[in-house]
Design a protein around this motif. Structure first.
Motif, short mmCIF file in Angstrom:
data_model
loop_
_atom_site.label_atom_id
_atom_site.label_comp_id
_atom_site.label_asym_id
_atom_site.label_seq_id
_atom_site.Cartn_x
_atom_site.Cartn_y
_atom_site.Cartn_z
N SER A 41 -2.43 60.05 -42.36
CA SER A 41 -3.66 59.35 -42.66
C SER A 41 -4.32 58.56 -41.79
O SER A 41 -5.57 58.32 -41.62
CB SER A 41 -3.41 58.31 -43.94
OG SER A 41 -4.24 57.30 -44.38
N LYS A 96 -8.13 58.92 -39.74
CA LYS A 96 -8.98 57.71 -39.61
C LYS A 96 -9.51 57.33 -38.22
O LYS A 96 -9.96 56.37 -37.95
CB LYS A 96 -8.48 56.63 -40.41
CG LYS A 96 -8.25 56.73 -41.95
CD LYS A 96 -7.95 55.43 -42.67
CE LYS A 96 -8.10 55.61 -44.17
NZ LYS A 96 -7.41 54.46 -44.70
N GLU A 104 1.76 53.11 -49.24
CA GLU A 104 0.85 54.09 -48.35
C GLU A 104 -0.36 54.12 -49.38
O GLU A 104 -1.57 54.00 -48.83
CB GLU A 104 1.59 55.67 -48.73
CG GLU A 104 0.62 56.53 -48.14
CD GLU A 104 1.29 57.94 -48.44
OE1 GLU A 104 0.65 59.00 -48.15
OE2 GLU A 104 2.31 58.05 -49.05
N LYS A 105 -0.37 54.04 -50.68
CA LYS A 105 -1.65 53.91 -51.41
C LYS A 105 -2.40 52.68 -51.31
O LYS A 105 -3.59 52.89 -50.84
CB LYS A 105 -1.29 54.12 -52.92
CG LYS A 105 -2.19 54.36 -53.86
CD LYS A 105 -2.61 56.07 -53.45
CE LYS A 105 -3.46 56.50 -54.44
NZ LYS A 105 -3.68 58.07 -54.29
N LYS A 124 -4.33 52.87 -48.08
CA LYS A 124 -5.34 53.54 -48.05
C LYS A 124 -6.71 52.76 -48.76
O LYS A 124 -7.88 53.04 -48.55
CB LYS A 124 -5.27 54.88 -48.44
CG LYS A 124 -4.55 55.89 -47.86
CD LYS A 124 -4.29 57.15 -48.56
CE LYS A 124 -3.21 57.92 -47.92
NZ LYS A 124 -2.89 59.30 -48.83
#
Length: 733
Positions: A499, A503, A534-535, A538
């Motif tokens: 992730s 980005k 993790e969620k 983001k």
């Protein structure tokens, strides 16, 4: 490794104003903690105080004298053994203890042991007078009684005699008793008094100056808060009127059962408080510190150190506590003008870094002579690694006699393999991160005029290379499956990295601290909060995600420490008296990576040993009865007694064969085609499997070996069936 992933650079030390303190912070970053601590010591910032033992005025005083001296002598001796074992490998126990006698701290150990023996002798001479005090303190007197046993015999015999002595004193009901959570002996009273005196002086000189007291344990923190409030109320610095609120704390027991407990705490106008949970609505984080401006039964108005003012209802939000003193863990991210640290032997270099870098102007360190019995031990203990596997801080006072040679060699191999494989898994999973920020805790470095390269020391990263070699080898049957949590940890971490790469973001130092936390074995089973992190990363960015992790990760760390304490308690069990010191240290090492598996194994060992002891006791009783009878065995009953005696002999032989089977199984991995070893394995397996009672115990204790035993026992039948099948086919042809 640093060539592959890069090195972090400390651009500026923004807290400390003194140049030498800024330099000490850089040493902490380089993991040269001894240099940093010695810098504070040379300038008079470390103060060690001799603790006053209770005067002999009551039964409780004598019991406390025993507890303090027992705890201190055990700690000193453990440190001595760690030093002499680190000098070079020793092959015989005698040479090891001869080294210990020549150690500079051995005389100090003898001093505390003499105090221990004196108190123990007094207690055992009048057991009826001290019984209630021992019961109230939940003190196991086994070690006390063993002080007066013949040291020429093995430790198992010493413990048996000690148990008999305690039985005559009517103290045997305390053998094996466990203490209540938080129940321990106080060994830092004098150091706390000195710390509070200096803190109060600084507070009165300038009440607007930000001050903070820190300690490792919640118990010490609570003691400091209570005494600080008493002084401030007496001097009029805070209001005398109290409002008592019910605060909420999360706790976990040794079995991982979580619970919320309510406690009553008094608060006054002018009190300093600390928030213990993140709350987006109030705008506070776990560890935020503020001052009470006003309060009543339903509302508290607080001004945070950064200047924000707000009100909250203590009936709706109860995650706060008194904040004149806080734990070192809670202080991460906090900055104050001056700090006061109550140091203790449980600290390591990571905690020492946090505690010694919270200040702008000054930090003073206070310690007890029961933790640091000479000046050099301060730097030694506070600079010990918090990442490497090491022996326990306390002496294993219940390590008894050596295990029999066959059992000890097997246990040594088992724990070494278990520790190596688990460490390898964790080490390889760490390599998914492509950049390494500075290894600091609780701060965010900023760019400035002081630049120093922070490179990981070789001894810290060498395990990465070793792990690659370990994973190439075949794991033993017992360890051929990786725990599910390791796989999930790698998947979650890989997802995080992917992730971030998408980005094209740079990992910030604060985010890297979370990554470093995730590598710790305490979070092997924290898959859910890793996914939420993790969620959150983001959706809400670094700050919110990191705040969530700091709030949720602490209970896992407490549970991990509790499990290590549970392992230590299992190792203290008299049922494991046959284990050698080497096997115990290997067990501790394996437990650092996976305490659950080690706990299960140790409990199985104890169950087996208890079965064996029960069998021996029945045999001895039967032998005594038979010896009293005549030599003629004409009756049916007497023939049955002989048969039962033969049965117990077969049981002993089955257990002996079990340990020999394990040894051969290990040897067979090095010589898989040795026909002599394979033949002996088959014969042993057959003899063990034939004794159903012994096999049932082994199956419960060691499932993997029991399967191998059954396989070997049935191998001949399988070959016979195959030969018969081949013969039938030939006949048909």
């Amino acid at each position: 490794m640093t060539e592959q992933v890069g090195a972090s650079r400390l651009e500026e030390v923004v807290r400390q104003k003194e140049d030498w303190q800024r330099e000490a912070t850089v040493w902490f970053g380089k993991q040269e903690s001894q240099k940093a601590i010695q810098a504070y010591h040379m300038r008079g910032h470390i103060h060690i105080f001799e603790e006053k033992l209770p005067e002999v005025q009551s039964a409780e005083d004598v019991v406390k004298r025993y507890e303090i001296s027992f705890r201190t002598s055990s700690l000193i001796f453990r440190e001595i053994l760690k030093d002499v074992q680190g000098e070079k490998e020793v092959s015989e126990e005698k040479s090891l203890y001869e080294r210990a006698k020549n150690h500079e701290d051995y005389r100090e150990f003898l001093k505390w042991r003499d105090i221990q023996k004196e108190a123990g002798k007094e207690i055992l001479s009048q057991p009826e007078h001290y019984r209630s005090a021992l019961e109230e303190r939940r003190l196991d007197p086994s070690e006390m009684a063993r002080l007066f046993m013949d040291k020429g015999q093995n430790k198992e015999s010493q413990y048996k005699e000690a148990a008999q002595l305690l039985k005559t004193k009517r103290l045997d009901h305390l053998i094996g008793i466990e203490r209540a959570p938080g129940q321990g002996v106080e060994i830092r009273d004098t150091a706390k008094d000195a710390l509070l005196k200096d803190w109060l002086k600084a507070y009165k000189e300038d009440p607007q100056r930000s001050l903070l007291m820190m300690a490792y344990s919640n118990r010490d923190v609570q003691d400091l808060n209570i005494q600080a409030r008493d002084h401030l109320k007496a001097s009029g610095n805070i209001a005398k009127e109290d409002f008592t609120y019910t605060i909420m704390r999360d706790v976990e027991d040794d079995f991982g059962r979580r619970a919320k407990i309510k406690e009553e705490r008094p608060f006054s106008k002018g009190d300093q408080i600390v928030f213990t949970r993140n709350d987006g609505g109030l705008g506070v984080k776990n560890g935020s510190i503020g001052t009470i401006l006003s309060l009543d039964k339903n509302k508290v108005e607080v001004k945070l150190d950064e200047g924000k003012t707000f009100s909250f209802s203590p009936n709706l939000f109860s995650s706060f506590d008194q904040g004149w003193a806080i734990t070192i863990h809670k202080s991460q991210g906090t900055t104050v003008d001056k700090s006061f640290l109550l140091a203790s032997h449980e600290m390591n270099q990571n905690l020492a870094y946090v505690a010694l870098t919270r200040h702008r102007e000054d930090v003073q360190i206070y310690g007890s002579g029961c933790d640091f019995w000479r000046e050099g031990k301060v730097a030694d203990i506070l600079s010990k690694s918090g990442e490497k596997l090491s022996a326990a801080d306390y002496l294993d006072s219940h390590s008894l006699a050596k295990l029999t040679r066959e059992e000890d060699r097997f246990l040594g191999k088992l724990f070494t393999r278990l520790s190596d494989e688990l460490h390898a898994m964790g080490a390889v999973s760490k390599q998914i991160f492509k950049s390494v920020a500075d290894h600091f805790l609780g701060r965010t470095p900023e760019r400035g005029d002081l630049e120093q390269n922070i490179i990981l020391k070789p001894e810290v990263i060498r395990e990465e290379n070793r792990a690659q070699e370990i994973l190439k080898k075949t794991s033993p049957p017992m360890l051929d499956r990786r725990p599910e949590h390791d796989e999930s940890q790698i998947n979650i971490s890989s997802s995080l990295r992917k992730s971030l790469e998408q980005k094209q973001e740079t990992v910030t130092p604060s985010l890297q601290e979370v990554y470093e936390d995730m590598k710790h074995p305490a979070f092997n089973e924290a898959g859910f909060i890793k996914k939420v992190f993790e969620k959150g990363l983001k959706l809400h960015g670094d700050e919110s995600a990191i705040g969530y992790w700091q709030e949720k990760s602490e209970p896992y760390m407490r549970l991990y420490e509790q499990k290590l304490e549970a392992v230590e308690r299992e190792l203290h069990s008299p049922l494991l008296s046959y284990m050698s010191d080497k096997s115990r240290d290997l067990a501790r090492k394996a437990a650092k990576e996976d305490p659950n598996r080690v706990l299960e194994f140790l409990k199985n060992l104890q169950a087996s040993k208890q079965k064996e002891l029960d069998t021996k006791e029945r045999e001895m009783h039967r032998a005594q009865e038979l010896s009293q009878k005549s030599e003629g065995f004409s009756s049916t009953k007497e023939r049955e007694e002989i048969s039962e005696d033969i049965f117990h002999k077969e049981l002993r032989e089955a257990y002996s064969a079990y340990f020999r089977f394990k040894e051969l199984k290990e040897d067979l991995q090095n010589t898989p085609f040795d026909p002599v070893v394979k033949k002996e394995l088959r014969e042993l397996g057959k003899s063990i499997y034939k004794n159903k009672e012994a096999f049932d115990v082994i199956k419960n204790m060691d499932p993997d070996i029991s399967k191998a035993i059954q396989k070997e026992a049935q191998q001949k039948k399988i070959e016979h069936d195959l030969d018969r099948g081949r013969g039938d086919c030939l006949c048909k042809i």
